[in-house]
Scaffold this motif. Structure first.
Motif, PDB file in Angstrom:
ATOM      1  N   ASN A 143       6.580  -1.710  -9.195  1.00  4.30           N
ATOM      2  CA  ASN A 143       7.012  -0.429  -9.755  1.00  4.30           C
ATOM      3  C   ASN A 143       6.248   0.728  -9.111  1.00  4.30           C
ATOM      4  O   ASN A 143       5.990   1.742  -9.736  1.00  4.30           O
ATOM      5  CB  ASN A 143       6.845  -0.412 -11.278  1.00  4.30           C
ATOM      6  CG  ASN A 143       5.394  -0.458 -11.708  1.00  4.30           C
ATOM      7  OD1 ASN A 143       4.506  -0.773 -10.922  1.00  4.30           O
ATOM      8  ND2 ASN A 143       5.136  -0.147 -12.959  1.00  4.30           N
ATOM      9  N   TYR A 144       5.891   0.542  -7.846  1.00  5.73           N
ATOM     10  CA  TYR A 144       5.047   1.512  -7.156  1.00  5.73           C
ATOM     11  C   TYR A 144       5.795   2.401  -6.172  1.00  5.73           C
ATOM     12  O   TYR A 144       5.197   3.252  -5.539  1.00  5.73           O
ATOM     13  CB  TYR A 144       3.913   0.788  -6.421  1.00  5.73           C
ATOM     14  CG  TYR A 144       3.110  -0.074  -7.354  1.00  5.73           C
ATOM     15  CD1 TYR A 144       2.236   0.495  -8.275  1.00  5.73           C
ATOM     16  CD2 TYR A 144       3.249  -1.455  -7.345  1.00  5.73           C
ATOM     17  CE1 TYR A 144       1.519  -0.282  -9.163  1.00  5.73           C
ATOM     18  CE2 TYR A 144       2.534  -2.236  -8.237  1.00  5.73           C
ATOM     19  CZ  TYR A 144       1.672  -1.657  -9.137  1.00  5.73           C
ATOM     20  OH  TYR A 144       0.974  -2.422 -10.010  1.00  5.73           O
ATOM     21  N   GLY A 145       7.109   2.207  -6.018  1.00  3.47           N
ATOM     22  CA  GLY A 145       7.869   2.991  -5.057  1.00  3.47           C
ATOM     23  C   GLY A 145       7.754   2.403  -3.660  1.00  3.47           C
ATOM     24  O   GLY A 145       7.013   1.449  -3.419  1.00  3.47           O
ATOM     25  N   ASP A 146       8.507   2.980  -2.731  1.00  2.00           N
ATOM     26  CA  ASP A 146       8.587   2.413  -1.383  1.00  2.00           C
ATOM     27  C   ASP A 146       7.924   3.260  -0.315  1.00  2.00           C
ATOM     28  O   ASP A 146       8.134   3.033   0.867  1.00  2.00           O
ATOM     29  CB  ASP A 146      10.053   2.189  -1.000  1.00  2.00           C
ATOM     30  CG  ASP A 146      10.629   0.959  -1.680  1.00  2.00           C
ATOM     31  OD1 ASP A 146       9.843   0.048  -2.010  1.00  2.00           O
ATOM     32  OD2 ASP A 146      11.851   0.924  -1.870  1.00  2.00           O
ATOM     33  N   LYS A 147       7.125   4.223  -0.683  1.00  2.00           N
ATOM     34  CA  LYS A 147       6.438   5.037   0.321  1.00  2.00           C
ATOM     35  C   LYS A 147       5.283   4.254   0.935  1.00  2.00           C
ATOM     36  O   LYS A 147       4.634   3.456   0.281  1.00  2.00           O
ATOM     37  CB  LYS A 147       5.877   6.306  -0.314  1.00  2.00           C
ATOM     38  CG  LYS A 147       6.916   7.201  -0.922  1.00  2.00           C
ATOM     39  CD  LYS A 147       7.380   8.217   0.064  1.00  2.00           C
ATOM     40  CE  LYS A 147       8.262   9.223  -0.622  1.00  2.00           C
ATOM     41  NZ  LYS A 147       9.531   9.385  -0.014  1.00  2.00           N
ATOM     42  N   TYR A 148       5.052   4.511   2.204  1.00  2.00           N
ATOM     43  CA  TYR A 148       3.833   4.068   2.890  1.00  2.00           C
ATOM     44  C   TYR A 148       2.892   5.256   2.898  1.00  2.00           C
ATOM     45  O   TYR A 148       3.288   6.361   3.278  1.00  2.00           O
ATOM     46  CB  TYR A 148       4.117   3.730   4.350  1.00  2.00           C
ATOM     47  CG  TYR A 148       4.526   2.335   4.663  1.00  2.00           C
ATOM     48  CD1 TYR A 148       4.057   1.250   3.962  1.00  2.00           C
ATOM     49  CD2 TYR A 148       5.389   2.106   5.729  1.00  2.00           C
ATOM     50  CE1 TYR A 148       4.439  -0.031   4.287  1.00  2.00           C
ATOM     51  CE2 TYR A 148       5.771   0.827   6.071  1.00  2.00           C
ATOM     52  CZ  TYR A 148       5.291  -0.242   5.345  1.00  2.00           C
ATOM     53  OH  TYR A 148       5.662  -1.502   5.674  1.00  2.00           O
ATOM     54  N   LEU A 149       1.666   5.050   2.501  1.00  2.00           N
ATOM     55  CA  LEU A 149       0.666   6.107   2.525  1.00  2.00           C
ATOM     56  C   LEU A 149      -0.448   5.690   3.472  1.00  2.00           C
ATOM     57  O   LEU A 149      -0.974   4.579   3.371  1.00  2.00           O
ATOM     58  CB  LEU A 149       0.095   6.346   1.126  1.00  2.00           C
ATOM     59  CG  LEU A 149       1.116   6.651   0.038  1.00  2.00           C
ATOM     60  CD1 LEU A 149       0.436   6.709  -1.318  1.00  2.00           C
ATOM     61  CD2 LEU A 149       1.863   7.929   0.338  1.00  2.00           C
ATOM     62  N   VAL A 150      -0.785   6.570   4.393  1.00  2.00           N
ATOM     63  CA  VAL A 150      -1.883   6.319   5.318  1.00  2.00           C
ATOM     64  C   VAL A 150      -2.973   7.334   5.000  1.00  2.00           C
ATOM     65  O   VAL A 150      -2.768   8.545   5.129  1.00  2.00           O
ATOM     66  CB  VAL A 150      -1.427   6.425   6.789  1.00  2.00           C
ATOM     67  CG1 VAL A 150      -2.604   6.186   7.730  1.00  2.00           C
ATOM     68  CG2 VAL A 150      -0.302   5.431   7.071  1.00  2.00           C
ATOM     69  N   LEU A 151      -4.089   6.824   4.551  1.00  2.00           N
ATOM     70  CA  LEU A 151      -5.215   7.660   4.135  1.00  2.00           C
ATOM     71  C   LEU A 151      -5.816   8.384   5.335  1.00  2.00           C
ATOM     72  O   LEU A 151      -5.771   7.882   6.457  1.00  2.00           O
ATOM     73  CB  LEU A 151      -6.263   6.758   3.469  1.00  2.00           C
ATOM     74  CG  LEU A 151      -7.431   7.399   2.747  1.00  2.00           C
ATOM     75  CD1 LEU A 151      -6.962   8.347   1.648  1.00  2.00           C
ATOM     76  CD2 LEU A 151      -8.320   6.327   2.153  1.00  2.00           C
ATOM     77  N   ASP A 152      -6.418   9.543   5.083  1.00  2.00           N
ATOM     78  CA  ASP A 152      -7.015  10.344   6.157  1.00  2.00           C
ATOM     79  C   ASP A 152      -8.349   9.769   6.650  1.00  2.00           C
ATOM     80  O   ASP A 152      -9.051  10.407   7.423  1.00  2.00           O
ATOM     81  CB  ASP A 152      -7.188  11.798   5.708  1.00  2.00           C
ATOM     82  CG  ASP A 152      -8.163  11.962   4.552  1.00  2.00           C
ATOM     83  OD1 ASP A 152      -8.689  10.953   4.037  1.00  2.00           O
ATOM     84  OD2 ASP A 152      -8.375  13.115   4.132  1.00  2.00           O
ATOM     85  N   ARG A 153      -8.684   8.564   6.204  1.00  2.00           N
ATOM     86  CA  ARG A 153      -9.907   7.860   6.602  1.00  2.00           C
ATOM     87  C   ARG A 153      -9.671   6.374   6.390  1.00  2.00           C
ATOM     88  O   ARG A 153      -8.676   5.981   5.801  1.00  2.00           O
ATOM     89  CB  ARG A 153     -11.105   8.353   5.789  1.00  2.00           C
ATOM     90  CG  ARG A 153     -10.953   8.055   4.301  1.00  2.00           C
ATOM     91  CD  ARG A 153     -11.799   8.919   3.410  1.00  2.00           C
ATOM     92  NE  ARG A 153     -11.277  10.263   3.431  1.00  2.00           N
ATOM     93  CZ  ARG A 153     -12.025  11.359   3.461  1.00  2.00           C
ATOM     94  NH1 ARG A 153     -13.321  11.273   3.415  1.00  2.00           N
ATOM     95  NH2 ARG A 153     -11.491  12.555   3.499  1.00  2.00           N
TER      96      ARG A 153
END
Length: 183
Positions: A143-153
Motif C-alpha cells: 500500500n506504498y504506491g509505485d513511485k521510485y524515490l532516490v535519496l539525495d545521499r
C-alpha cells in the motif's frame, strides 16, 4: 567481504549467518511509508520516478521509456500480468520465482530475463532465491504506491541516523526481555 553472485547482484558475507543480497539504492513507494516520513523529518530530499520509468533492452542496446514498452512490447505486458495475477503459485509449498516462471507458468526466456531485471531487482535479489509466498504476501499487502524515490545521499545515512542514540551491545548475555512497555 563481498563477492559477485551473478553479473548484476552482489552479496555480503559476514553480516549474517547467510549471504545477504544487496539491492539497489532506492525507496519504493511514497505513500504510508514510515521510512519516507523519517527521511522527510531529516530534511532530506528525494528524486521521484515512476515505477518502472524506463527499460534497457541489452540485446538490442535500446533504452525505452515505460509508456512505449508497456504499449508495444508483448513480453513486458506479459511479465507485468504474471506478477500482477500470480497464476499457478502452489499453496502447499514455496517455490522460487525462477521455478514458478520456468516450470509452472512456462514463461519464455525473455519474460524470465525481464522478471529478473524488474521484479527480482525490486526485491533486492535474484529469481532463484525469491520465494513466491513472499511475493504473494507483498503483493496482497502493498500500500506504498509505485513511485521510485532516490535519496539525495546514500541509504547508509538513513541507517546511521536511525541508529543514533541506540545502545547497541554485541556478544552480551541477555538477562531479561521485558515486553510490558511494548505497543
Amino acid at each position: 567481504h563481498t563477492h559477485t553472485h551473478t553479473r548484476t547482484h552482489t552479496q555480503v558475507e559476514g553480516l549474517a549467518p547467510w549471504p545477504v543480497q544487496l539491492g539497489p539504492e532506492f525507496i519504493h513507494g511514497d505513500e504510508n511509508s514510515v521510512l519516507k516520513e523519517f527521511i522527510d523529518a531529516q530534511g532530506w530530499t528525494c528524486r521521484e520516478y515512476e515505477w518502472p520509468d524506463r527499460y534497457y533492452f541489452g540485446a538490442d542496446k535500446r533504452l525505452v521509456d515505460s509508456d512505449t514498452a508497456d504499449a508495444t512490447d508483448p513480453d513486458v505486458v506479459e511479465v507485468h500480468r504474471l506478477f500482477d495475477e500470480l497464476p499457478g503459485v502452489p499453496a502447499d509449498r514455496d517455490v522460487t520465482a525462477l521455478t514458478w516462471l520456468r516450470d509452472i507458468v512456462g514463461a519464455s526466456p525473455r519474460v524470465i530475463a525481464l522478471a529478473e531485471a524488474i521484479y527480482a531487482n525490486d526485491f533486492g535479489c535474484s529469481l532463484d532465491v525469491l520465494g513466491m509466498h513472499e511475493a504473494q504476501t507483498e503483493h496482497r499487502a502493498w500500500n506504498y504506491g509505485d513511485k521510485y524515490l532516490v535519496l539525495d545521499r546514500s541509504l547508509r545515512h538513513v541507517a546511521e541516523a536511525m541508529g543514533r542514540g541506540l545502545d547497541v551491545r554485541l556478544n552480551w548475555m541477555v538477562k531479561e526481555v521485558d515486553h510490558s512497555g511494548s505497543a
